[in-house]
Design a protein around this motif. Structure first.
Motif, PDB file in Angstrom:
ATOM      1  N   GLU A  68       0.767  -1.338   0.091  1.00  0.00           N
ATOM      2  CA  GLU A  68      -0.052   0.086  -0.077  1.00  0.00           C
ATOM      3  C   GLU A  68       0.898   1.275  -0.122  1.00  0.00           C
ATOM      4  OE1 GLU A  68      -2.848   0.747   3.244  1.00  0.00           O
ATOM      5  OE2 GLU A  68      -3.621   2.287   2.071  1.00  0.00           O
ATOM      6  N   ASP A  83      -0.706  -5.020   3.072  1.00  0.00           N
ATOM      7  CA  ASP A  83      -1.220  -3.771   3.891  1.00  0.00           C
ATOM      8  C   ASP A  83      -0.477  -3.575   4.993  1.00  0.00           C
ATOM      9  OD1 ASP A  83      -2.442  -1.404   4.667  1.00  0.00           O
ATOM     10  OD2 ASP A  83      -4.482  -2.033   4.066  1.00  0.00           O
ATOM     11  N   ILE A  85      -0.707  -1.429   7.602  1.00  0.00           N
ATOM     12  CA  ILE A  85      -1.846  -1.317   8.500  1.00  0.00           C
ATOM     13  C   ILE A  85      -2.859  -1.178   7.796  1.00  0.00           C
ATOM     14  CG2 ILE A  85      -2.573   0.097  10.264  1.00  0.00           C
ATOM     15  CD1 ILE A  85      -0.086   1.001  11.057  1.00  0.00           C
ATOM     16  N   ASP A  86      -3.884  -1.938   8.125  1.00  0.00           N
ATOM     17  CA  ASP A  86      -5.230  -1.980   7.432  1.00  0.00           C
ATOM     18  C   ASP A  86      -6.177  -1.637   8.688  1.00  0.00           C
ATOM     19  OD1 ASP A  86      -7.105  -2.220   5.234  1.00  0.00           O
ATOM     20  OD2 ASP A  86      -8.274  -3.523   6.517  1.00  0.00           O
ATOM     21  N   THR A  88      -5.889   2.374   9.045  1.00  0.00           N
ATOM     22  CA  THR A  88      -4.945   3.468   9.415  1.00  0.00           C
ATOM     23  C   THR A  88      -5.579   4.279  10.419  1.00  0.00           C
ATOM     24  OG1 THR A  88      -3.393   3.114   7.631  1.00  0.00           O
ATOM     25  CG2 THR A  88      -3.256   5.016   8.728  1.00  0.00           C
ATOM     26  N   GLY A 156     -17.873  -1.118   5.367  1.00  0.00           N
ATOM     27  CA  GLY A 156     -17.182   0.106   5.536  1.00  0.00           C
ATOM     28  C   GLY A 156     -17.481   1.125   4.504  1.00  0.00           C
ATOM     29  N   PHE A 157     -16.789   2.324   4.556  1.00  0.00           N
ATOM     30  CA  PHE A 157     -17.368   3.410   3.564  1.00  0.00           C
ATOM     31  C   PHE A 157     -15.813   4.046   3.000  1.00  0.00           C
ATOM     32  CE2 PHE A 157     -20.156   3.099   7.021  1.00  0.00           C
ATOM     33  CZ  PHE A 157     -21.521   3.189   6.411  1.00  0.00           C
ATOM     34  N   THR A 159     -13.018   6.143   1.282  1.00  0.00           N
ATOM     35  CA  THR A 159     -12.355   7.221   1.711  1.00  0.00           C
ATOM     36  C   THR A 159     -12.806   8.505   0.833  1.00  0.00           C
ATOM     37  OG1 THR A 159     -10.193   6.846   0.476  1.00  0.00           O
ATOM     38  CG2 THR A 159     -10.331   6.489   2.838  1.00  0.00           C
ATOM     39  N   GLY A 188     -13.652  -0.587  10.738  1.00  0.00           N
ATOM     40  CA  GLY A 188     -12.499   0.228  10.219  1.00  0.00           C
ATOM     41  C   GLY A 188     -11.361  -0.603   9.802  1.00  0.00           C
ATOM     42  N   ALA A 190     -10.976  -3.600   6.722  1.00  0.00           N
ATOM     43  CA  ALA A 190     -11.499  -4.634   5.737  1.00  0.00           C
ATOM     44  C   ALA A 190     -10.782  -6.050   6.206  1.00  0.00           C
ATOM     45  CB  ALA A 190     -11.458  -4.254   4.480  1.00  0.00           C
ATOM     46  N   ILE A 210     -12.345  -0.518  -2.480  1.00  0.00           N
ATOM     47  CA  ILE A 210     -10.917  -0.737  -1.841  1.00  0.00           C
ATOM     48  C   ILE A 210      -9.933  -1.435  -2.648  1.00  0.00           C
ATOM     49  CG2 ILE A 210     -11.966  -0.444   0.631  1.00  0.00           C
ATOM     50  CD1 ILE A 210     -12.330  -3.208   1.184  1.00  0.00           C
TER      51      ILE A 210
HETATM   52  C1  IPD Z   1      -9.172   1.096   5.041  1.00  0.00           C
HETATM   53  C2  IPD Z   1      -9.872  -0.116   5.624  1.00  0.00           C
HETATM   54  C3  IPD Z   1     -11.257   0.579   5.965  1.00  0.00           C
HETATM   55  C4  IPD Z   1     -12.014   0.999   4.838  1.00  0.00           C
HETATM   56  C5  IPD Z   1     -11.259   2.093   4.024  1.00  0.00           C
HETATM   57  C6  IPD Z   1     -10.001   1.553   3.806  1.00  0.00           C
HETATM   58  P1  IPD Z   1      -6.752   1.508   5.154  1.00  0.00           P
HETATM   59  O1  IPD Z   1      -7.731   0.712   4.583  1.00  0.00           O
HETATM   60  O2  IPD Z   1      -9.759  -1.339   5.034  1.00  0.00           O
HETATM   61  O3  IPD Z   1     -12.215  -0.682   6.373  1.00  0.00           O
HETATM   62  O4  IPD Z   1     -13.413   1.158   5.109  1.00  0.00           O
HETATM   63  O5  IPD Z   1     -11.873   2.382   2.808  1.00  0.00           O
HETATM   64  O6  IPD Z   1      -9.350   2.680   3.296  1.00  0.00           O
HETATM   65  O7  IPD Z   1      -6.418   2.747   4.359  1.00  0.00           O
HETATM   66  O8  IPD Z   1      -6.682   1.733   6.658  1.00  0.00           O
HETATM   67  O9  IPD Z   1      -5.297   0.448   4.896  1.00  0.00           O
END
Ligand code: IPD
Length: 262
Positions: A68, A83, A85-86, A88, A156-157, A159, A188, A190, A210
């Motif tokens: 990432e 990833d 940190i998934d 973040t 999740g939603f 960004t 928060g 995935a 995502i």
């Molecule tokens: C996020 C997570 C989160 C999701 C975000 C992603 P990241 O990944 O997977 O659940 O809702 O859309 O961006 O950016 O923390 O690796």
């Protein structure tokens, strides 16, 4: 390919990222904005990535790397999707629901090994194709819930939710699913959501927009735990890239798709 050796390397890399991340947790973080103000990278993401890459490169120099935060190089028939940190946003706010996700997949994005590690929660989910899925070494299985009214789901939603067209922000799907199930969660991460479906804590999860590094580790774990993963249309064309991922215990998959297609 010796999948158990690949899995062992992925586990070592994830655990070493955990060693780097644990001391950073519960302290203030340095944030840098990526695509927009809702999408950030911290010192933790970069430090975890720096811990992971040399371990994987040394163990399997023939595999490409897609990570990432931009480390690694493409190439080879198989590629790591990482990833560091998934979740973040959780890490940045010192909420312990974040994970390190590492998968090895072929060029069609089919994962053959997946590892998802939650360093603060102390949970290591791991799977290799044909060898089953484990949580801290113990076999895990998807839930047996067959009634949507008893199901707990998460989502999740994206960004870029403020700017995408129509239903891509997930608000309508969230409302429709909330009406259909016992309750909903938004953790928060995935990769954590997918792992929770694999071990039966959740009955289903979906998310759109995502990335392969967010989903492939957890997808491998779910598939080995007896769950089902597709895109919203019910095929797999958009699932492995993270464009549209719908994961369930299998029994509820048709009902989930009906809600998401409605
Ligand atoms: C996020 C997570 C989160 C999701 C975000 C992603 P990241 O990944 O997977 O659940 O809702 O859309 O961006 O950016 O923390 O690796």
């Amino acid at each position: 390919m010796d999948l158990k050796a690949v899995q062992a390397a992925a586990e070592r890399a994830a655990l070493s990222a955990g060693e780097v991340l644990r001391p950073l947790f519960n302290h203030p973080h340095e944030e840098t904005i990526k695509a927009n103000i809702y999408d950030v990278v911290t010192e933790g993401d970069l430090a975890a990535e720096a811990a992971i890459l040399p371990i994987l490169q040394q163990a399997f120099p023939e595999f490409g790397i897609l990570s990432e935060e931009g480390g690694g190089a493409d190439g080879g028939e198989y590629q790591w999707h990482i990833d560091p940190i998934d979740g973040t946003t959780n890490f940045a706010n010192n909420i312990p629901f974040f994970s390190v996700s590492i998968a090895l997949a072929d060029r069609s994005l089919r994962p053959v090994v997946g590892v998802v590690y939650m360093p603060i929660l102390g949970e290591l989910f791991s799977a290799a194709q044909g060898h089953g899925a484990t949580l801290n070494g113990q076999p895990i299985h998807a839930s047996r819930t067959a009634d949507m009214r008893r199901a707990v789901m998460s989502s999740g939603f994206p960004t870029d939710r403020h700017t995408v067209e129509g239903d891509l922000n997930n608000l309508r799907h969230w409302r429709d699913m909330l009406w259909a199930v016992r309750d909903m969660r938004r953790f928060g991460s995935a990769a954590l959501d997918l792992s929770y479906v694999a071990c039966g804590r959740l009955d289903g999860f979906w998310e759109r927009r995502i990335h392969s590094w967010d989903v492939l580790g957890g997808i491998c774990v779910i598939q080995e735990a007896g769950g089902t993963v597709t895109d919203i249309g019910g095929g797999t064309a958009k699932a492995f890239s993270g464009e549209e991922v719908v994961a369930s215990n299998g029994l509820l998959h048709g009902d989930m798709l009906k809600v998401l297609q409605g």
